[in-house]
Motif scaffolding. Structure first.
Motif, PDB file in Angstrom:
ATOM      1  N   PRO A 168       0.280  19.184 -11.756  1.00 33.39           N
ATOM      2  CA  PRO A 168       1.063  18.039 -11.274  1.00 33.39           C
ATOM      3  C   PRO A 168       0.822  17.684  -9.816  1.00 33.39           C
ATOM      4  N   LEU A 169       0.852  18.666  -8.918  1.00 39.19           N
ATOM      5  CA  LEU A 169       0.691  18.374  -7.497  1.00 39.19           C
ATOM      6  C   LEU A 169      -0.697  17.825  -7.189  1.00 39.19           C
ATOM      7  N   GLN A 170      -1.709  18.403  -7.822  1.00 38.31           N
ATOM      8  CA  GLN A 170      -3.072  17.922  -7.612  1.00 38.31           C
ATOM      9  C   GLN A 170      -3.216  16.484  -8.084  1.00 38.31           C
ATOM     10  N   ALA A 171      -2.672  16.187  -9.259  1.00 39.45           N
ATOM     11  CA  ALA A 171      -2.764  14.829  -9.800  1.00 39.45           C
ATOM     12  C   ALA A 171      -2.001  13.839  -8.929  1.00 39.45           C
ATOM     13  N   ALA A 172      -0.807  14.230  -8.467  1.00 45.77           N
ATOM     14  CA  ALA A 172       0.003  13.335  -7.637  1.00 45.77           C
ATOM     15  C   ALA A 172      -0.682  13.051  -6.306  1.00 45.77           C
ATOM     16  N   LEU A 173      -1.196  14.091  -5.662  1.00 46.68           N
ATOM     17  CA  LEU A 173      -1.853  13.908  -4.372  1.00 46.68           C
ATOM     18  C   LEU A 173      -3.109  13.059  -4.518  1.00 46.68           C
ATOM     19  N   ALA A 174      -3.900  13.342  -5.556  1.00 41.48           N
ATOM     20  CA  ALA A 174      -5.122  12.568  -5.771  1.00 41.48           C
ATOM     21  C   ALA A 174      -4.809  11.103  -6.011  1.00 41.48           C
ATOM     22  N   SER A 175      -3.765  10.827  -6.781  1.00 44.09           N
ATOM     23  CA  SER A 175      -3.389   9.440  -7.070  1.00 44.09           C
ATOM     24  C   SER A 175      -2.929   8.718  -5.810  1.00 44.09           C
ATOM     25  N   ALA A 176      -2.081   9.371  -5.017  1.00 42.26           N
ATOM     26  CA  ALA A 176      -1.561   8.742  -3.802  1.00 42.26           C
ATOM     27  C   ALA A 176      -2.668   8.461  -2.797  1.00 42.26           C
ATOM     28  N   VAL A 177      -3.525   9.446  -2.558  1.00 47.43           N
ATOM     29  CA  VAL A 177      -4.610   9.276  -1.588  1.00 47.43           C
ATOM     30  C   VAL A 177      -5.587   8.204  -2.068  1.00 47.43           C
ATOM     31  N   ALA A 178      -5.937   8.261  -3.357  1.00 47.87           N
ATOM     32  CA  ALA A 178      -6.885   7.290  -3.889  1.00 47.87           C
ATOM     33  C   ALA A 178      -6.320   5.873  -3.826  1.00 47.87           C
ATOM     34  N   PHE A 179      -5.032   5.724  -4.138  1.00 43.98           N
ATOM     35  CA  PHE A 179      -4.404   4.403  -4.059  1.00 43.98           C
ATOM     36  C   PHE A 179      -4.469   3.876  -2.629  1.00 43.98           C
ATOM     37  N   ALA A 180      -4.118   4.724  -1.674  1.00 42.38           N
ATOM     38  CA  ALA A 180      -4.128   4.308  -0.266  1.00 42.38           C
ATOM     39  C   ALA A 180      -5.531   3.944   0.192  1.00 42.38           C
ATOM     40  N   VAL A 181      -6.518   4.714  -0.233  1.00 43.45           N
ATOM     41  CA  VAL A 181      -7.909   4.417   0.134  1.00 43.45           C
ATOM     42  C   VAL A 181      -8.332   3.071  -0.448  1.00 43.45           C
ATOM     43  N   GLY A 182      -8.023   2.862  -1.734  1.00 47.04           N
ATOM     44  CA  GLY A 182      -8.370   1.592  -2.351  1.00 47.04           C
ATOM     45  C   GLY A 182      -7.652   0.417  -1.720  1.00 47.04           C
ATOM     46  N   ALA A 183      -6.408   0.614  -1.296  1.00 36.44           N
ATOM     47  CA  ALA A 183      -5.617  -0.467  -0.708  1.00 36.44           C
ATOM     48  C   ALA A 183      -6.005  -0.768   0.730  1.00 36.44           C
ATOM     49  N   THR A 184      -6.701   0.155   1.374  1.00 35.10           N
ATOM     50  CA  THR A 184      -7.049  -0.036   2.781  1.00 35.10           C
ATOM     51  C   THR A 184      -7.991  -1.223   2.982  1.00 35.10           C
ATOM     52  N   LEU A 185      -8.961  -1.392   2.080  1.00 36.15           N
ATOM     53  CA  LEU A 185      -9.944  -2.465   2.250  1.00 36.15           C
ATOM     54  C   LEU A 185      -9.308  -3.841   2.350  1.00 36.15           C
ATOM     55  N   PRO A 186      -8.488  -4.269   1.388  1.00 40.41           N
ATOM     56  CA  PRO A 186      -7.917  -5.613   1.515  1.00 40.41           C
ATOM     57  C   PRO A 186      -7.015  -5.780   2.737  1.00 40.41           C
ATOM     58  N   VAL A 187      -6.333  -4.712   3.141  1.00 40.62           N
ATOM     59  CA  VAL A 187      -5.487  -4.806   4.337  1.00 40.62           C
ATOM     60  C   VAL A 187      -6.344  -5.020   5.580  1.00 40.62           C
ATOM     61  N   VAL A 188      -7.411  -4.255   5.712  1.00 40.26           N
ATOM     62  CA  VAL A 188      -8.302  -4.389   6.869  1.00 40.26           C
ATOM     63  C   VAL A 188      -8.966  -5.763   6.870  1.00 40.26           C
ATOM     64  N   VAL A 189      -9.438  -6.200   5.714  1.00 39.12           N
ATOM     65  CA  VAL A 189     -10.081  -7.513   5.627  1.00 39.12           C
ATOM     66  C   VAL A 189      -9.102  -8.618   5.997  1.00 39.12           C
ATOM     67  N   MET A 232       0.828  -1.200   0.000  1.00 37.27           N
ATOM     68  CA  MET A 232       0.000   0.000   0.000  1.00 37.27           C
ATOM     69  C   MET A 232       0.872   1.263   0.000  1.00 37.27           C
ATOM     70  N   VAL A 233       1.868   1.307   0.871  1.00 35.45           N
ATOM     71  CA  VAL A 233       2.730   2.491   0.965  1.00 35.45           C
ATOM     72  C   VAL A 233       3.560   2.666  -0.302  1.00 35.45           C
ATOM     73  N   ALA A 234       4.186   1.578  -0.752  1.00 35.18           N
ATOM     74  CA  ALA A 234       5.023   1.667  -1.943  1.00 35.18           C
ATOM     75  C   ALA A 234       4.195   2.040  -3.174  1.00 35.18           C
ATOM     76  N   GLY A 235       3.016   1.452  -3.275  1.00 38.85           N
ATOM     77  CA  GLY A 235       2.165   1.754  -4.419  1.00 38.85           C
ATOM     78  C   GLY A 235       1.695   3.195  -4.439  1.00 38.85           C
ATOM     79  N   ALA A 236       1.319   3.719  -3.272  1.00 37.27           N
ATOM     80  CA  ALA A 236       0.865   5.112  -3.197  1.00 37.27           C
ATOM     81  C   ALA A 236       1.975   6.073  -3.605  1.00 37.27           C
ATOM     82  N   MET A 237       3.193   5.811  -3.116  1.00 36.56           N
ATOM     83  CA  MET A 237       4.318   6.668  -3.475  1.00 36.56           C
ATOM     84  C   MET A 237       4.658   6.548  -4.959  1.00 36.56           C
ATOM     85  N   SER A 238       4.553   5.325  -5.485  1.00 36.19           N
ATOM     86  CA  SER A 238       4.835   5.114  -6.898  1.00 36.19           C
ATOM     87  C   SER A 238       3.810   5.814  -7.776  1.00 36.19           C
ATOM     88  N   MET A 239       2.543   5.718  -7.403  1.00 38.21           N
ATOM     89  CA  MET A 239       1.493   6.398  -8.159  1.00 38.21           C
ATOM     90  C   MET A 239       1.697   7.909  -8.142  1.00 38.21           C
TER      91      MET A 239
END
Length: 230
Positions: free
Chosen positions: A143-164, A54-61
């Motif tokens: 650029p900053l808006q796109a980067a922040l949106a991608s990172a936050v969205a990735f983390a939000v999407g990744a949270t579900l499988p981690v919690v489950v 989740m962390v690596a993917g968010a930073m990569s996105m």
């Protein structure tokens, strides 16, 4: 009274980054968790893999989106600088060019020239940016808006499988993560299609299909290599 309209193109920038980020976060993290769990690894290792992914993917996105959109912003800035220079050094040629654009869109030569003259007097660079280069405030690269949106969205999407993965019974981690991820993928696909004006069922089906393929492939790899290593 001024007529106010809302167009779907207003959502393109942030919607694209957010939906892609959430889908990637959900699919990649769920696939990682399913693959590691299928290998027979203990829950603690599954959770570590999920959180690290989740962390690596968010930073990569964020990095990828920032670099990509920054390149677009650099190109836009270079085009505007060239137009600004041409307006300063050859205003008559630029006026004729602008009039030619309006004439090609259906205006008479006389009207096209009058429109070009009035728009040039009001905001010459803005007129050329919009009508010659196709650049507007809505579609401008951020650029900053796109980067922040991608990172936050990735983390939000990744949270579900981690919690489950953290709460599901050990024997059912792979199944429950897969099922919950597919449900959420279908919802994300439907929402993205609805906002973008596309068929809802089609949007939900295609993202769910590819998510199932990704998680199934990861589970297969986990079982094969987990068995061999074990």
């Amino acid at each position: 009274m001024r007529h106010s309209e809302r167009h779907r193109t207003e959502h393109i920038g942030w919607l694209r980054a957010s939906v892609l980020g959430a889908n990637d976060g959900l699919i990649s993290t769920a696939s990682l968790i399913v693959g590691v769990a299928a290998s027979g690894t203990e829950r603690s290792a599954v959770l570590v893999a999920g959180i690290a992914g989740m962390v690596a993917g968010a930073m990569s996105m964020a990095a990828g989106e920032y670099v990509s959109v920054s390149s677009q912003a650099d190109t836009e800035a270079a085009d505007l600088a060239r137009e600004r220079h041409e307006l300063a050094t050859m205003p008559e040629a630029e006026l004729r060019e602008l009039a030619g654009i309006y004439e090609a869109r259906g205006l008479t030569p006389e009207l096209a020239m009058r429109v070009a003259e009035q728009l040039t007097a009001h905001d010459a660079l803005g007129a050329h940016a919009r009508d010659e280069l196709g650049l507007t405030e809505i579609t401008a690269a951020r650029p900053l808006q796109a980067a922040l949106a991608s990172a936050v969205a990735f983390a939000v999407g990744a949270t579900l499988p981690v919690v489950v993965a953290a709460v599901a019974p050990d024997a059912w981690v792979s199944r429950i993560v897969t099922a919950s991820a597919l449900v959420l993928l279908s919802v994300l696909g439907a929402v993205a299609a609805q906002v973008g004006g596309a068929p809802v069922l089609t949007g939900a089906a295609r993202v769910t299909f590819w998510g199932a393929i990704a998680m199934g492939s990861s589970a297969l790899v986990g079982r094969l290599f987990g068995t061999q290593i074990g």
